[in-house]
Structures are given as structure tokens and as C-alpha cells.
Motif scaffolding. Structure first.
Motif, PDB file in Angstrom:
ATOM      1  N   LEU A  58      20.980  14.831 -49.338  1.00  0.00           N
ATOM      2  CA  LEU A  58      20.166  13.973 -48.918  1.00  0.00           C
ATOM      3  C   LEU A  58      20.962  13.591 -47.181  1.00  0.00           C
ATOM      4  O   LEU A  58      20.920  12.561 -47.087  1.00  0.00           O
ATOM      5  N   VAL A  59      22.357  14.240 -46.626  1.00  0.00           N
ATOM      6  CA  VAL A  59      22.680  13.915 -45.622  1.00  0.00           C
ATOM      7  C   VAL A  59      22.079  13.859 -44.586  1.00  0.00           C
ATOM      8  O   VAL A  59      22.463  13.255 -43.519  1.00  0.00           O
ATOM      9  N   TRP A  60      21.388  15.205 -44.740  1.00  0.00           N
ATOM     10  CA  TRP A  60      20.412  14.831 -43.557  1.00  0.00           C
ATOM     11  C   TRP A  60      19.459  14.206 -42.738  1.00  0.00           C
ATOM     12  O   TRP A  60      19.229  13.858 -42.562  1.00  0.00           O
ATOM     13  N   VAL A  61      19.175  13.149 -44.062  1.00  0.00           N
ATOM     14  CA  VAL A  61      17.878  11.988 -43.945  1.00  0.00           C
ATOM     15  C   VAL A  61      18.722  11.358 -43.068  1.00  0.00           C
ATOM     16  O   VAL A  61      18.669  11.175 -42.040  1.00  0.00           O
ATOM     17  N   LEU A  62      20.178  10.903 -43.310  1.00  0.00           N
ATOM     18  CA  LEU A  62      21.347  10.116 -41.985  1.00  0.00           C
ATOM     19  C   LEU A  62      21.472  10.961 -40.816  1.00  0.00           C
ATOM     20  O   LEU A  62      21.533  10.097 -39.919  1.00  0.00           O
ATOM     21  N   LEU A  63      21.299  11.613 -40.554  1.00  0.00           N
ATOM     22  CA  LEU A  63      21.499  12.451 -39.256  1.00  0.00           C
ATOM     23  C   LEU A  63      20.469  12.327 -38.729  1.00  0.00           C
ATOM     24  O   LEU A  63      19.981  11.754 -37.995  1.00  0.00           O
ATOM     25  N   MET A  64      19.058  12.493 -39.423  1.00  0.00           N
ATOM     26  CA  MET A  64      17.845  12.537 -38.587  1.00  0.00           C
ATOM     27  C   MET A  64      17.737  10.791 -38.197  1.00  0.00           C
ATOM     28  O   MET A  64      17.532   9.949 -37.518  1.00  0.00           O
ATOM     29  N   SER A  65      18.390  10.038 -39.869  1.00  0.00           N
ATOM     30  CA  SER A  65      17.616   8.519 -39.393  1.00  0.00           C
ATOM     31  C   SER A  65      19.014   8.039 -37.945  1.00  0.00           C
ATOM     32  O   SER A  65      18.438   7.406 -36.750  1.00  0.00           O
ATOM     33  N   ASN A  66      19.842   8.662 -37.786  1.00  0.00           N
ATOM     34  CA  ASN A  66      21.026   8.682 -36.911  1.00  0.00           C
ATOM     35  C   ASN A  66      20.732   8.401 -35.234  1.00  0.00           C
ATOM     36  O   ASN A  66      20.705   7.615 -34.895  1.00  0.00           O
ATOM     37  N   LEU A  67      19.749   9.505 -35.271  1.00  0.00           N
ATOM     38  CA  LEU A  67      19.201   9.952 -34.528  1.00  0.00           C
ATOM     39  C   LEU A  67      17.879   9.441 -33.738  1.00  0.00           C
ATOM     40  O   LEU A  67      17.618   8.808 -32.353  1.00  0.00           O
ATOM     41  N   MET A  68      17.064   8.501 -35.001  1.00  0.00           N
ATOM     42  CA  MET A  68      16.338   7.423 -34.588  1.00  0.00           C
ATOM     43  C   MET A  68      16.517   6.233 -33.742  1.00  0.00           C
ATOM     44  O   MET A  68      16.085   6.144 -32.891  1.00  0.00           O
ATOM     45  N   ALA A  69      17.746   6.416 -34.585  1.00  0.00           N
ATOM     46  CA  ALA A  69      18.535   4.680 -33.673  1.00  0.00           C
ATOM     47  C   ALA A  69      19.061   4.289 -32.973  1.00  0.00           C
ATOM     48  O   ALA A  69      19.224   4.005 -32.061  1.00  0.00           O
ATOM     49  N   LEU A  70      19.918   6.047 -32.360  1.00  0.00           N
ATOM     50  CA  LEU A  70      20.238   6.402 -30.651  1.00  0.00           C
ATOM     51  C   LEU A  70      18.654   6.359 -29.479  1.00  0.00           C
ATOM     52  O   LEU A  70      18.735   5.441 -28.647  1.00  0.00           O
ATOM     53  N   LEU A  71      17.630   6.842 -30.205  1.00  0.00           N
ATOM     54  CA  LEU A  71      16.709   6.619 -29.308  1.00  0.00           C
ATOM     55  C   LEU A  71      16.088   5.415 -29.157  1.00  0.00           C
ATOM     56  O   LEU A  71      16.111   4.232 -27.984  1.00  0.00           O
ATOM     57  N   LEU A  72      15.844   4.095 -30.027  1.00  0.00           N
ATOM     58  CA  LEU A  72      15.509   2.699 -30.167  1.00  0.00           C
ATOM     59  C   LEU A  72      16.685   2.223 -29.495  1.00  0.00           C
ATOM     60  O   LEU A  72      16.318   1.617 -28.805  1.00  0.00           O
ATOM     61  N   GLN A  73      17.940   1.959 -29.880  1.00  0.00           N
ATOM     62  CA  GLN A  73      18.946   1.536 -29.205  1.00  0.00           C
ATOM     63  C   GLN A  73      18.951   1.852 -27.784  1.00  0.00           C
ATOM     64  O   GLN A  73      19.120   0.681 -26.792  1.00  0.00           O
ATOM     65  N   SER A  74      18.534   3.195 -26.904  1.00  0.00           N
ATOM     66  CA  SER A  74      18.730   3.703 -25.877  1.00  0.00           C
ATOM     67  C   SER A  74      17.266   2.406 -24.790  1.00  0.00           C
ATOM     68  O   SER A  74      18.046   2.130 -24.259  1.00  0.00           O
ATOM     69  N   LEU A  75      16.067   2.584 -25.879  1.00  0.00           N
ATOM     70  CA  LEU A  75      15.429   1.830 -24.657  1.00  0.00           C
ATOM     71  C   LEU A  75      15.416   0.480 -24.897  1.00  0.00           C
ATOM     72  O   LEU A  75      15.267   0.068 -24.001  1.00  0.00           O
ATOM     73  N   SER A  76      16.433   0.178 -25.919  1.00  0.00           N
ATOM     74  CA  SER A  76      16.956  -1.355 -26.302  1.00  0.00           C
ATOM     75  C   SER A  76      17.909  -1.398 -24.649  1.00  0.00           C
ATOM     76  O   SER A  76      17.160  -2.924 -24.030  1.00  0.00           O
ATOM     77  N   ALA A  77      18.395  -0.712 -24.610  1.00  0.00           N
ATOM     78  CA  ALA A  77      19.482  -0.477 -23.649  1.00  0.00           C
ATOM     79  C   ALA A  77      18.956  -0.885 -22.148  1.00  0.00           C
ATOM     80  O   ALA A  77      19.480  -1.753 -21.716  1.00  0.00           O
ATOM     81  N   ARG A  78      17.538   0.111 -21.911  1.00  0.00           N
ATOM     82  CA  ARG A  78      17.966   0.549 -20.704  1.00  0.00           C
ATOM     83  C   ARG A  78      16.221  -0.939 -20.898  1.00  0.00           C
ATOM     84  O   ARG A  78      16.954  -1.545 -19.055  1.00  0.00           O
ATOM     85  N   LEU A  79      15.694  -1.671 -20.990  1.00  0.00           N
ATOM     86  CA  LEU A  79      14.904  -3.033 -21.325  1.00  0.00           C
ATOM     87  C   LEU A  79      16.085  -3.883 -20.564  1.00  0.00           C
ATOM     88  O   LEU A  79      15.411  -5.045 -19.484  1.00  0.00           O
ATOM     89  N   GLY A  80      17.108  -3.475 -21.264  1.00  0.00           N
ATOM     90  CA  GLY A  80      17.537  -5.427 -21.073  1.00  0.00           C
ATOM     91  C   GLY A  80      18.252  -4.975 -19.549  1.00  0.00           C
ATOM     92  O   GLY A  80      18.564  -5.983 -18.699  1.00  0.00           O
ATOM     93  N   ILE A  81      19.150  -3.776 -19.956  1.00  0.00           N
ATOM     94  CA  ILE A  81      19.736  -3.268 -18.212  1.00  0.00           C
ATOM     95  C   ILE A  81      18.851  -3.431 -16.831  1.00  0.00           C
ATOM     96  O   ILE A  81      18.421  -4.304 -16.153  1.00  0.00           O
ATOM     97  N   VAL A  82      17.575  -2.864 -17.361  1.00  0.00           N
ATOM     98  CA  VAL A  82      16.124  -2.687 -15.232  1.00  0.00           C
ATOM     99  C   VAL A  82      16.198  -3.977 -15.653  1.00  0.00           C
ATOM    100  O   VAL A  82      15.756  -4.633 -14.192  1.00  0.00           O
ATOM    101  N   THR A  83      15.265  -5.000 -16.353  1.00  0.00           N
ATOM    102  CA  THR A  83      14.477  -5.976 -16.472  1.00  0.00           C
ATOM    103  C   THR A  83      15.638  -7.107 -16.687  1.00  0.00           C
ATOM    104  O   THR A  83      14.873  -8.737 -16.261  1.00  0.00           O
ATOM    105  N   GLN A  84      17.045  -7.007 -17.030  1.00  0.00           N
ATOM    106  CA  GLN A  84      17.526  -8.251 -17.291  1.00  0.00           C
ATOM    107  C   GLN A  84      16.795  -9.292 -18.035  1.00  0.00           C
ATOM    108  O   GLN A  84      17.265 -10.448 -17.930  1.00  0.00           O
ATOM    109  N   ARG A  85      16.275  -8.977 -19.099  1.00  0.00           N
ATOM    110  CA  ARG A  85      15.564  -9.648 -19.839  1.00  0.00           C
ATOM    111  C   ARG A  85      15.848  -8.887 -21.255  1.00  0.00           C
ATOM    112  O   ARG A  85      15.864  -7.754 -21.768  1.00  0.00           O
ATOM    113  N   ASP A  86      16.051  -9.943 -22.520  1.00  0.00           N
ATOM    114  CA  ASP A  86      16.046  -9.087 -23.790  1.00  0.00           C
ATOM    115  C   ASP A  86      14.763  -8.671 -24.765  1.00  0.00           C
ATOM    116  O   ASP A  86      13.693  -9.541 -23.847  1.00  0.00           O
ATOM    117  N   LEU A  87      14.742  -8.500 -25.982  1.00  0.00           N
ATOM    118  CA  LEU A  87      13.783  -7.626 -26.435  1.00  0.00           C
ATOM    119  C   LEU A  87      13.005  -9.107 -26.278  1.00  0.00           C
ATOM    120  O   LEU A  87      11.417  -9.269 -26.371  1.00  0.00           O
TER     121      LEU A  87
END
Length: 622
Positions: A58-87
Motif C-alpha cells: 500500500l505504499v502507492w496509496v500514500l503516494l496518491m494521498s500525498n499528490l492529492m494533498a499537494l493539489l488541495l494545499q496549493s489551492l488553499s495557498a492560492r486563495l490566501g495569496i490572491v484574495t487576502q482571505r482565509d477559507l
């Protein structure tokens, strides 16, 4: 507008850094505070269970979860940087007061559940390392509240350094664990190939994915990126997005290494020796020394566990502050807020451990993950909607491809978490002595949450469809304007609301002033965001109204009229008099209509308030 984490907002300057490396270094930090949520004690049980039962599969499950998390966290950072608002702030601007209260309540429960896992993890680590009973260990965790208070007063960079030091302790501990365990490299590489041996492996995989993405991290990241001060130009924002993506990639890959190391350690020790049922953290600690032949293996395991619990609880408490201030627009003393958050987690843990003993810690950890699963969709779905919105993101919205991938990831995570919750509720029904009580409490609650989730998913799409179908454009109204002049008036204010009622109001105004007068078109934005943030609001309706007001000006200017515009924010009965009294107008013309923004004109309330607050004539046109 209240700033997110105001005490450290834009406290780290990234400007005037001469070299590229120093520039990147100035941005690095927020993602490390976020990454500890991906290696908190709540993840350890699923990683240990996966490694002991299925080896490296199940090492691949961890890798897939990490890629998912990376995308979602980058979206969260984008929201804060561009709009100057948190979620939380973005949600408060978008949804109604009652929906926001529910979202706030769910977020608080999720943070408390996450804190419960971290408190238990630290207490277990203290118990394993020093032999201190679990109850006393839980009480000791209260002290880290004061560590956080001390660090936040020293500045965000000091806090980031503290967290990075704890992450380094976790990382180095598992490097040595890998050396002791001597895992089989070719099997680790084989584990990167997706495969699910049986239904039990599927359940563990769901648990790993469900425990990976933490909802409070999405609130946290969108706030922490605002601690950096940079040029608010398009080039500056683009640079900030790039460097924060680098920050997220490095930090979350370190979290992936830790999670993979826990699973690999379990595979190389327990699975290899036929011990397929090891799932409890305490059991894993107990068997490490005899299996690896060194006393340092269990010591490093316990040290890493304490560091994971300590670092995670610091960031969880920060997320609690962000959620309260963002949703409720309510600030209390930081130390009071942190103690309340900690007590919410500690009190249930103390009661359960006192009544049922220390053997229930594993069940408590699982329960905390189920509660987190319930809340996850309520953070992910709004986030994707926000960063996909062109008007909110001022041109920095995500691409259509990223939107599709984001929705696929959200669907996978929410579906798997829904299955996890369904399985837990089914188990409760089967094992409960009073299932009727569950049918009248837990089941309706679950359906209520499902309905709320569907509302949050589809509301923005419905709103956009209505926006397209509503006859907003002044060019579509087919207005016919008169230039008949009956009275000399030089400066006329006209309240407009982009409905057919504007035709009567404007024609009466033109009859009063003719072609020579100056006309000021006034429109008031009444959204939740406008009421909260005033001129600083950047919601969708404000953008549309600005555009329509300019279309009115352009169209009427082409007809030869001298047109100015004025966009106000808040309650019309308050804002219109302010605009009128600050200008030099001869008369105010208003039309009656049924539009939501000014529907109270029909009942006279706005008119009554207006006529007492302005010193010029008011003409109401039907």
C-alpha cells in the motif's frame, strides 16, 4: 476588513531580497506548519496497520494521498495569496449567516477531534518514553498551550523554526529506524504499483486516504501564506504563488517520507515476521526492540511520536483561532482561545480513559478520524468553488484542467470518507444495545449533513445559471430614454438597480435636467461581504454590479448625457444619504421595484429613513 491571524499578518517581508535563494527562503515556512497535520498520530495507526497486514503493497496509496494533498494545499495557498482571505473568511462572504454557523460548528468539531488524536498521541509517547500513566500524560499536554503562546508572541518565523525542528526530529528518527529495519528496496519500489489484494486492504487504503487530508489544514494554509509581505502586483502575486508551491512540495514530500517510513517500518518488522495483526501504537513500540535488536528503535519511535503530537497540536490550535475569527468575526484573547480548544479535546479523553481504561485509545483515535471525515467535504468543496471563480480570484483562478482534477480528487476523498462513516454507523447499529436511539439521532444527523453538502456543491452552479438568465444587462433592457426638459436642475442623483424600473427613474431625471445637467448614477451592493468589508469586498455580485454601472455610463454618455457613477456598499438607507450629503446634488430620483437589493422601498422604510437624512428633494418614481 479583519486580517487573518492579525498579530502576524504580513509580518515577514519578502521584498528587497537580492538573491533568488534568499527570496525563496523568505517564502518557505507556512507549508511546514501545515505538513505536520499529515504526520500526526491519527495517521500512525492506519500506516502501522497497513504495513503489518499487507507489507509494502500500500505504499502507492500514500503516494496518491500525498499528490492529492499537494493539489488541495496549493489551492488553499492560492486563495490566501490572491484574495487576502482565509477559507473561513471567504465562506463567510459567500454563504448565509445560518449556513456559516453550521460550517463553523462543523469546523470546530473537526479541530477538536484532530486535537484529541494529537493529545492522545503525545500522551502515548510520554507514557512509552517515561512510563508516565496515560491520564497524567494527557494533563501534561495542556502545557504546550503556553509554548504556543510564547512562540506566537516571538513572531511567526520563530514558530516556523520550532515546528521545522520538530519535523526534523521526526525525520531523523525514522531515518535511523530505516537503518535498523533494513527494508527491501525492490519491494518498496514494487509497492508503488497500484494494487488492492482484498477487501481488508481496501478498507485500510480508505483509512489512509481519509486520515491524510485534514480539513483544518485547508483553513490554516490559506491564512499562514498571508504572513508574507510582497508586492501586490500581478507579477508579485505570480511569484508568491510559485514560491509557495515550492514550499508546499518540499514540506508535503517530507510528510510523505514520514508516513511511508512508518508503513515500511511495520512491513519490514511485523509483516516480515508474520505479525499481521499489529495495529496499536503501543504494540508497535513494544515489539520494535526484540525484532530489531536495539533499544534505540522504540526510544526513537516514542520521541518521534511526541514530536508529531506536539507539532500537530500547535497548528491545530492556530487553525481554531482562524476558524473562529473567520466565520464569526469574533476575537478573544489568544491564550483563552487556545486553552478552550485544548480543554475541548482533553476533557473527553480524560473521561473515556478514566472510565474504560487505557485500552480504548485506539478506538478514540479511529473515532477522531471518522469525525474528521464527516467535515472534510465542507472544507474541500467551497475551496474549489472559490479558486475557480474568475471574479473572486481577479484573473488568478485555476485552469479548467485543474478544476476537473480537483473535482475528481474531491469526489474520491468525499466518497471514501462517506464509506468510512457509513461503515462506522453500520457497525454502531449492529453492536448497539439500543439501535432505535441511533435511528433517531445519528442517522437523521448524517442525512442532514449529506443535504448540506449537496447544497454547498450545487449552490454556486445554480447561482451562476441564474446570473446568466436574469436580465441584468442594460443593453438587454431595451430602455427608451427621453430628453424632454421641463425644469432647470444642474446636478441630479439617480438610484439605479439594473431592472426595468430604472427606465422610469432615468426618464424623470432627464426631464428635470435635460442634456445640460450632470447625472450621478448610484447603486448600493448589499451582499454579506459588502455589509462586512465595505469597499474592500471582492465578491462576484460586486464585480457584476461594477461592470453594469459602467455599461450604463457608456450607453448614456453615447446619447449625449454627462454621466458619473457611484458604487456604495452596505445598507441603502445608510449609504445613499452618505453619498448624497458628501456631494453637491440638487435632487435624488429613485424608482420603486421588487429587486431584493432595495425591495423595502415598496414598503416605504428606506424612503422614510432617506428623507430624514438628506437635505435635498427626493423624487420617488413609480
Amino acid at each position: 476588513m479583519t486580517k487573518s491571524l492579525e498579530e502576524v499578518h504580513e509580518s515577514v517581508s519578502t521584498q528587497h531580497k537580492k538573491t533568488g535563494f534568499r527570496k525563496i527562503l523568505a517564502f518557505l515556512g507556512p507549508a511546514y506548519l501545515v505538513s505536520v497535520g499529515y504526520m500526526d498520530p491519527g495517521n500512525w495507526a492506519t500506516d502501522i496497520a497497513g504495513g503489518s497486514q499487507f507489507g509494502y503493497t500500500l505504499v502507492w496509496v500514500l503516494l496518491m494521498s500525498n499528490l492529492m494533498a499537494l493539489l488541495l494545499q496549493s489551492l488553499s495557498a492560492r486563495l490566501g495569496i490572491v484574495t487576502q482571505r482565509d477559507l473561513a473568511q471567504a465562506s463567510r462572504e459567500t454563504y448565509s449567516k445560518y449556513i456559516n454557523y453550521i460550517l463553523y460548528f462543523l469546523a470546530e468539531i473537526a479541530i477538536a477531534a484532530c486535537d484529541l488524536a494529537e493529545v492522545l498521541g503525545m500522551a502515548i509517547g510520554i507514557n512509552l518514553l517515561f512510563g508516565i500513566p496515560l491520564l497524567e500524560g494527557v494533563l501534561i499536554t495542556v502545557l504546550d498551550t503556553f509554548i504556543l503562546l510564547f512562540l506566537i508572541n516571538k513572531g511567526i518565523r520563530k514558530m516556523e523554526a520550532f515546528i521545522i525542528a520538530l519535523v526534523a526530529i521526526i525525520g531523523f528518527s525514522f531515518i535511523f529506524e530505516m537503518i535498523f529495519a533494513e527494508p527491501e528496496i525492490h519491494k518498496i519500489i514494487g509497492g508503488l504499483v497500484p494494487s488492492i489484494p482484498n477487501s481488508a486492504a481496501l478498507y485500510i487504503a480508505i483509512g489512509i486516504i481519509g486520515a491524510t487530508v485534514m480539513p483544518h489544514n485547508l483553513y490554516l494554509h490559506s491564512s499562514l501564506v498571508q504572513t508574507r509581505k510582497f508586492d501586490r502586483t500581478p507579477a508579485g502575486i505570480k511569484q508568491a504563488l510559485k514560491y509557495n508551491l515550492i514550499d508546499s512540495t518540499i514540506a508535503l514530500n517530507l510528510a510523505f517520507f514520514v508516513n511511508a517510513a512508518i508503513l515500511i517500518l511495520a512491513a519490514a518488522t511485523f509483516h516480515k515476521n508474520g505479525m499481521f495483526e499489529v495495529a496499536e501504537i503501543q504494540d508497535a513500540h513494544q515489539f520494535l526492540q526484540p525484532l530489531l535488536g536495539t533499544k534505540w528503535a522504540p526510544i526513537l519511535f516514542a520521541v518521534a511520536l511526541i514530536a508529531a503530537g506536539q507539532s500537530s497540536t500547535v497548528t491545530g490550535t492556530l487553525a481554531g483561532q482562524i476558524v473562529m475569527e473567520g466565520y464569526l468575526h469574533f476575537r478573544i484573547q489568544p491564550w483563552v482561545r487556545r486553552i478552550i480548544t485544548r480543554l475541548i479535546a482533553i476533557v473527553p479523553a480524560l473521561i473515556v480513559i478514566y472510565i474504560y481504561g487505557e485500552d480504548v485509545t485506539g478506538k478514540l483515535l479511529i473515532l477522531s478520524q471518522v469525525i474528521l471525515s464527516l467535515q472534510l467535504g465542507f472544507a474541500i468543496i467551497p475551496l474549489i468553488h472559490f479558486v475557480s471563480d474568475k471574479s473572486k480570484m481577479n484573473g488568478f483562478h485555476i485552469s479548467r484542467t485543474t478544476q476537473v482534477v480537483s473535482w475528481i480528487i474531491a469526489s474520491i476523498i468525499v466518497s471514501l470518507n462517506a464509506k468510512l462513516v457509513y461503515d462506522e454507523i453500520t457497525s454502531w447499529l449492529q453492536n448497539s444495545n439500543n439501535p432505535t436511539l441511533l435511528w433517531f439521532t445519528v442517522i437523521p444527523l448524517a442525512f442532514g449533513f449529506a443535504g448540506l453538502l449537496l447544497y454547498i456543491i450545487f449552490k454556486p452552479f445554480i447561482a451562476k445559471f441564474k446570473e446568466k438568465t436574469i436580465n441584468h444587462s442594460p443593453h438587454n433592457l431595451k430602455l427608451h430614454f427621453s430628453q424632454k426638459k421641463t425644469q432647470e436642475v444642474k446636478n441630479i442623483a439617480v438610484s439605479v438597480d439594473f431592472t426595468s424600473a430604472d427606465e422610469a427613474a432615468l426618464n424623470h431625471a432627464f426631464e428635470l435636467g435635460g442634456i445640460e445637467a450632470k447625472y450621478t448614477l448610484i447603486h448600493i451592493v448589499e451582499t454579506v461581504g459588502a455589509l462586512m468589508y465595505g469597499i474592500h469586498v471582492h465578491d462576484h455580485e460586486t464585480t457584476i454590479d461594477e461592470k453594469l454601472l459602467l455599461e450604463y455610463k457608456e450607453m448614456l454618455s453615447q446619447k449625449g448625457f454627462n454621466i458619473e457613477t457611484e458604487l456604495g456598499f452596505g445598507k441603502p438607507a445608510k449609504i445613499i444619504p452618505e453619498i448624497i450629503n458628501n456631494g453637491f446634488f440638487d435632487i435624488l430620483v429613485m424608482g420603486t421595484h421588487g429587486h431584493t437589493g432595495l425591495k423595502d422601498i415598496l414598503f416605504g422604510t428606506t424612503v422614510d429613513k432617506l428623507r430624514h437624512k438628506i437635505s435635498i428633494p427626493l423624487l420617488i418614481v413609480k
